[in-house]
Design a protein around this motif. Structure first.
Motif, mmCIF file in Angstrom:
data_model
loop_
_atom_site.group_PDB
_atom_site.id
_atom_site.type_symbol
_atom_site.label_atom_id
_atom_site.label_comp_id
_atom_site.label_asym_id
_atom_site.label_seq_id
_atom_site.Cartn_x
_atom_site.Cartn_y
_atom_site.Cartn_z
ATOM 1 N N GLY A 176 0.820 -1.211 0.000
ATOM 2 C CA GLY A 176 0.000 0.000 0.000
ATOM 3 C C GLY A 176 0.847 1.250 0.000
ATOM 4 O O GLY A 176 1.941 1.290 -0.591
ATOM 5 N N GLY A 177 0.346 2.278 0.646
ATOM 6 C CA GLY A 177 1.060 3.542 0.746
ATOM 7 C C GLY A 177 0.566 4.266 1.981
ATOM 8 O O GLY A 177 -0.465 3.900 2.562
ATOM 9 N N ALA A 178 1.312 5.308 2.388
ATOM 10 C CA ALA A 178 0.984 5.989 3.644
ATOM 11 C C ALA A 178 0.950 7.504 3.483
ATOM 12 O O ALA A 178 1.744 8.087 2.728
ATOM 13 C CB ALA A 178 2.018 5.624 4.708
ATOM 14 N N THR A 179 0.024 8.118 4.218
ATOM 15 C CA THR A 179 -0.044 9.584 4.295
ATOM 16 C C THR A 179 -0.404 9.978 5.731
ATOM 17 O O THR A 179 -0.701 9.116 6.553
ATOM 18 C CB THR A 179 -1.149 10.159 3.375
ATOM 19 O OG1 THR A 179 -2.431 9.714 3.850
ATOM 20 C CG2 THR A 179 -0.985 9.761 1.922
ATOM 21 N N CYS A 206 -1.629 16.212 4.030
ATOM 22 C CA CYS A 206 -2.289 16.075 2.732
ATOM 23 C C CYS A 206 -3.713 16.629 2.673
ATOM 24 O O CYS A 206 -4.160 17.028 1.613
ATOM 25 C CB CYS A 206 -2.261 14.624 2.251
ATOM 26 S SG CYS A 206 -3.299 13.498 3.165
ATOM 27 N N GLU A 207 -4.408 16.662 3.782
ATOM 28 C CA GLU A 207 -5.843 17.013 3.689
ATOM 29 C C GLU A 207 -6.112 18.469 3.302
ATOM 30 O O GLU A 207 -6.978 18.754 2.484
ATOM 31 C CB GLU A 207 -6.540 16.761 5.032
ATOM 32 C CG GLU A 207 -6.845 15.301 5.293
ATOM 33 C CD GLU A 207 -7.622 15.107 6.577
ATOM 34 O OE1 GLU A 207 -7.777 16.075 7.371
ATOM 35 O OE2 GLU A 207 -8.065 13.980 6.814
ATOM 36 N N HIS A 250 -2.608 24.307 5.489
ATOM 37 C CA HIS A 250 -3.958 24.848 5.333
ATOM 38 C C HIS A 250 -4.654 24.364 4.066
ATOM 39 O O HIS A 250 -5.861 24.221 4.038
ATOM 40 C CB HIS A 250 -3.930 26.383 5.401
ATOM 41 C CG HIS A 250 -3.564 26.879 6.769
ATOM 42 N ND1 HIS A 250 -3.741 28.159 7.190
ATOM 43 C CD2 HIS A 250 -3.032 26.226 7.847
ATOM 44 C CE1 HIS A 250 -3.334 28.287 8.453
ATOM 45 N NE2 HIS A 250 -2.891 27.133 8.862
ATOM 46 N N GLU A 251 -3.842 24.160 3.026
ATOM 47 C CA GLU A 251 -4.440 23.570 1.820
ATOM 48 C C GLU A 251 -3.805 22.228 1.496
ATOM 49 O O GLU A 251 -4.418 21.388 0.843
ATOM 50 C CB GLU A 251 -4.266 24.502 0.615
ATOM 51 C CG GLU A 251 -5.324 25.585 0.550
ATOM 52 C CD GLU A 251 -5.318 26.267 -0.794
ATOM 53 O OE1 GLU A 251 -6.175 25.948 -1.634
ATOM 54 O OE2 GLU A 251 -4.423 27.119 -1.010
ATOM 55 N N ALA A 252 -2.554 22.075 1.914
ATOM 56 C CA ALA A 252 -1.781 20.850 1.648
ATOM 57 C C ALA A 252 -1.980 20.410 0.194
ATOM 58 O O ALA A 252 -1.712 21.198 -0.713
ATOM 59 C CB ALA A 252 -2.137 19.770 2.648
ATOM 60 N N ILE A 253 -2.497 19.180 -0.042
ATOM 61 C CA ILE A 253 -2.743 18.800 -1.446
ATOM 62 C C ILE A 253 -4.252 18.619 -1.710
ATOM 63 O O ILE A 253 -4.665 17.958 -2.650
ATOM 64 C CB ILE A 253 -1.972 17.526 -1.853
ATOM 65 C CG1 ILE A 253 -2.342 16.334 -0.950
ATOM 66 C CG2 ILE A 253 -0.467 17.774 -1.849
ATOM 67 C CD1 ILE A 253 -2.093 14.982 -1.596
ATOM 68 N N ARG A 254 -5.059 19.175 -0.792
ATOM 69 C CA ARG A 254 -6.520 19.116 -0.935
ATOM 70 C C ARG A 254 -7.064 17.691 -0.971
ATOM 71 O O ARG A 254 -8.023 17.386 -1.679
ATOM 72 C CB ARG A 254 -6.989 19.879 -2.187
ATOM 73 C CG ARG A 254 -6.702 21.341 -2.093
ATOM 74 C CD ARG A 254 -7.497 22.099 -3.141
ATOM 75 N NE ARG A 254 -7.233 23.521 -3.067
ATOM 76 C CZ ARG A 254 -7.481 24.378 -4.030
ATOM 77 N NH1 ARG A 254 -8.008 23.965 -5.171
ATOM 78 N NH2 ARG A 254 -7.222 25.657 -3.875
ATOM 79 N N HIS A 255 -6.436 16.820 -0.223
ATOM 80 C CA HIS A 255 -6.898 15.424 -0.166
ATOM 81 C C HIS A 255 -8.287 15.358 0.474
ATOM 82 O O HIS A 255 -9.056 14.434 0.209
ATOM 83 C CB HIS A 255 -5.876 14.621 0.656
ATOM 84 C CG HIS A 255 -6.093 13.138 0.697
ATOM 85 N ND1 HIS A 255 -6.088 12.334 -0.420
ATOM 86 C CD2 HIS A 255 -6.301 12.292 1.754
ATOM 87 C CE1 HIS A 255 -6.273 11.059 -0.057
ATOM 88 N NE2 HIS A 255 -6.421 11.017 1.256
ATOM 89 N N TYR A 256 -8.607 16.323 1.325
ATOM 90 C CA TYR A 256 -9.934 16.338 1.968
ATOM 91 C C TYR A 256 -11.043 16.359 0.912
ATOM 92 O O TYR A 256 -12.030 15.650 1.025
ATOM 93 C CB TYR A 256 -10.057 17.560 2.893
ATOM 94 C CG TYR A 256 -11.331 17.576 3.723
ATOM 95 C CD1 TYR A 256 -11.487 16.733 4.816
ATOM 96 C CD2 TYR A 256 -12.380 18.454 3.412
ATOM 97 C CE1 TYR A 256 -12.644 16.748 5.582
ATOM 98 C CE2 TYR A 256 -13.548 18.474 4.174
ATOM 99 C CZ TYR A 256 -13.675 17.627 5.255
ATOM 100 O OH TYR A 256 -14.822 17.635 6.013
#
Ligand code: BG6
Length: 479
Positions: free
Chosen positions: A10-13, A18-19, A59-65
């Protein structure tokens, strides 16, 4: 022989990296939200009062949210069997001390978990990954206070009950042993002694006593969370999560060997001995005394620790270093956990020494010591990537790094290690925890977002995306 059939590729965040959506749907402020951007050689800053016009990457990170469905679909395309992510504590308890959880936050992770399950991907959830509610820093200086155990367990109860039947694997604290070094004070434990005078992240006024007392509280919290999880759902498996800071004697001089042993006890075993064996190790008294630390304990603490040992061991592995008694030797730049450079190893652009064999060593060492199943939940190369004119991103250096580490994992399995899975770090590019920048990329998926605040957040597949897909398809036979 190879990896077991149900190997968790898998992978991890981590949510804070990221959110983004840092103040959306009732989310409160976490300690990562008050840290500015930075870069290698220029520390990020801690600003208890947010500054107008300053760039805060979380605050924006990568917009994963907002984009988690698209991201998880890409993970599924690579064939992920699991996705390690963290729940942002301040989405569930915005200030940290509320009685009731925030429904919008719980609902968000319902959706994330359901999205994983849709693709047959096992969620592996970190309960606290560098996201302590800033409200608790202000209220009680976070983990310095025993009060925190109650807040943490309230949070655990809310998520253990809500996601029962959907989730199997939980990790109590990310890299708990980051707090044996000053860097872990704010990052991991939410400790901030001077709310009036902002400092650089790498120059926090440090009080060793606080960090180790804080760790004692975290051990108690972790042990009680393990017990609670098993009571709520006997199917739950709860792991620790530590940095494995592989460290060798610089020479065969017995003084160097003793230095390395001392370092290993402090960095690699102190926390995991407590979390996996349920008691402080024999060397703890002397180790704490030498640092001038006196732990405050309650009579019931030994029993609590004994009754909440973890089911499996997880760790991050990035690099190794050497120890020496020779004080004239300089610590390597970028080596945030101390130690001197190893002349046999190459170094990444961020000063981390690349050592695939150290991973085999780590796996064997932890397996011998704890006799528990292991999982490598972070590993990877932070590097600068270039988008070619045709849009391709040829990250062969990352493929080489991952390949060499997977080869060593396989050898460790042959050595007899019970290895459950592998989740390389930042499977999708995200914000760096130590430097607070985007330029240090780990992903197999590139995110068009830059340190000057520009970028459209588009996701692009790197060469490593296709390579890792093949690795998973063949259960590690084709590297
Ligand atoms: C670990 C952390 O220290 O390593 C992650 O658990 C972090 O949060 C990762 O991002 C890589 O470190 P960095 O500083 O390069 O982001």
């Amino acid at each position: 022989m190879g990896f077991r059939k149900d190997f968790l590729w898998g992978g991890a965040t981590a949510a804070n990296q990221c959110e983004g959506a840092w103040n959306v749907d009732g989310k409160g402020v976490s300690v990562s939200d008050i840290c500015t951007g930075g870069k290698f050689g220029q520390s990020k800053r801690i600003t208890p009062v947010l500054e107008e016009g300053t760039f805060y990457p979380s605050h924006e990170a990568i917009r994963h949210y907002e984009m988690f469905r698209e991201d998880i679909a890409l993970f599924a395309e690579m064939g992920f069997k699991c996705y390690r992510f963290s729940i942002n504590w301040t989405r569930i308890f915005p200030n940290g001390d509320e009685q009731e959880p925030n429904e919008a936050g719980l609902k968000h992770y319902d959706e994330v978990i359901d999205e994983c399950l849709k693709y047959g991907m096992e969620p592996v959830i970190t309960i606290s990954h560098y996201e302590v509610p800033f409200g608790l820093t202000k209220k009680c200086n976070a983990w310095t206070s025993r009060e925190m155990i109650g807040y943490y367990l309230n949070y655990c109860k809310a998520i253990f009950e809500r996601y029962k039947g959907k989730v199997k694997y939980w990790l109590t604290f990310n890299e708990i042993n980051s707090s044996v070094a000053p860097m872990g004070a704010l990052l991991n434990q939410g400790i901030l002694n001077d709310l009036e005078n902002p400092t650089e992240f790498m120059k926090q006024p440090d009080l060793t006593q606080q960090r180790f007392q804080g760790l004692h509280h975290m051990f108690l919290a972790s042990a009680q969370a393990v017990k609670m999880a098993h009571e709520i759902d006997p199917e739950y498996k709860v792991g620790n999560m530590m940095i494995y800071a592989a460290s060798y004697p610089l020479t065969c001089n017995p003084d160097d060997v003793l230095e390395a042993q001392k370092y290993n006890r402090l960095y690699n075993y102190y926390c995991t001995d407590v979390q996996a064996k349920g008691a402080y190790p024999a060397y703890a008294d002397k180790l704490l005394k030498d640092m001038g630390v006196v732990l405050e304990k309650q009579p019931e603490d030994d029993e609590i620790l004994k009754n909440g040992t973890v089911d499996f061991i997880t760790f991050s592995y990035y690099m190794s270093s050497c120890q020496t008694a020779d004080k004239s030797k300089e610590s390597g730049e970028g080596n945030i956990l101390g130690g001197v450079p190893n002349p046999y190893l190459e170094t990444s652009d961020w000063g981390w020494q690349i050592d695939p064999k150290g991973l085999r060593y780590a796996l064997n060492d932890l397996s011998d010591r704890y006799q528990l199943p292991l999982m490598v939940v972070e590993n990877g190369l932070g590097a600068k990537d270039v988008i070619e004119e045709d849009g391709s991103i040829n990250d062969d250096y990352r493929i080489d790094y991952l390949r060499q580490h997977i080869e060593q994992m396989e050898l460790a399995v042959e050595d007899g290690v019970d290895l459950m899975g592998y989740t390389p770090w930042g499977c999708i590019d995200l914000v760096s925890a130590s430097t607070g920048e985007y330029e240090k990329r780990y992903g197999m998926i590139y995110v068009r977002r830059y340190d000057d605040g520009t970028g459209d957040f588009a996701r692009l597949k790197k060469k490593s995306f296709y390579w890792y897909k093949k690795v998973i398809e063949t259960n590690g036979e084709i590297l």
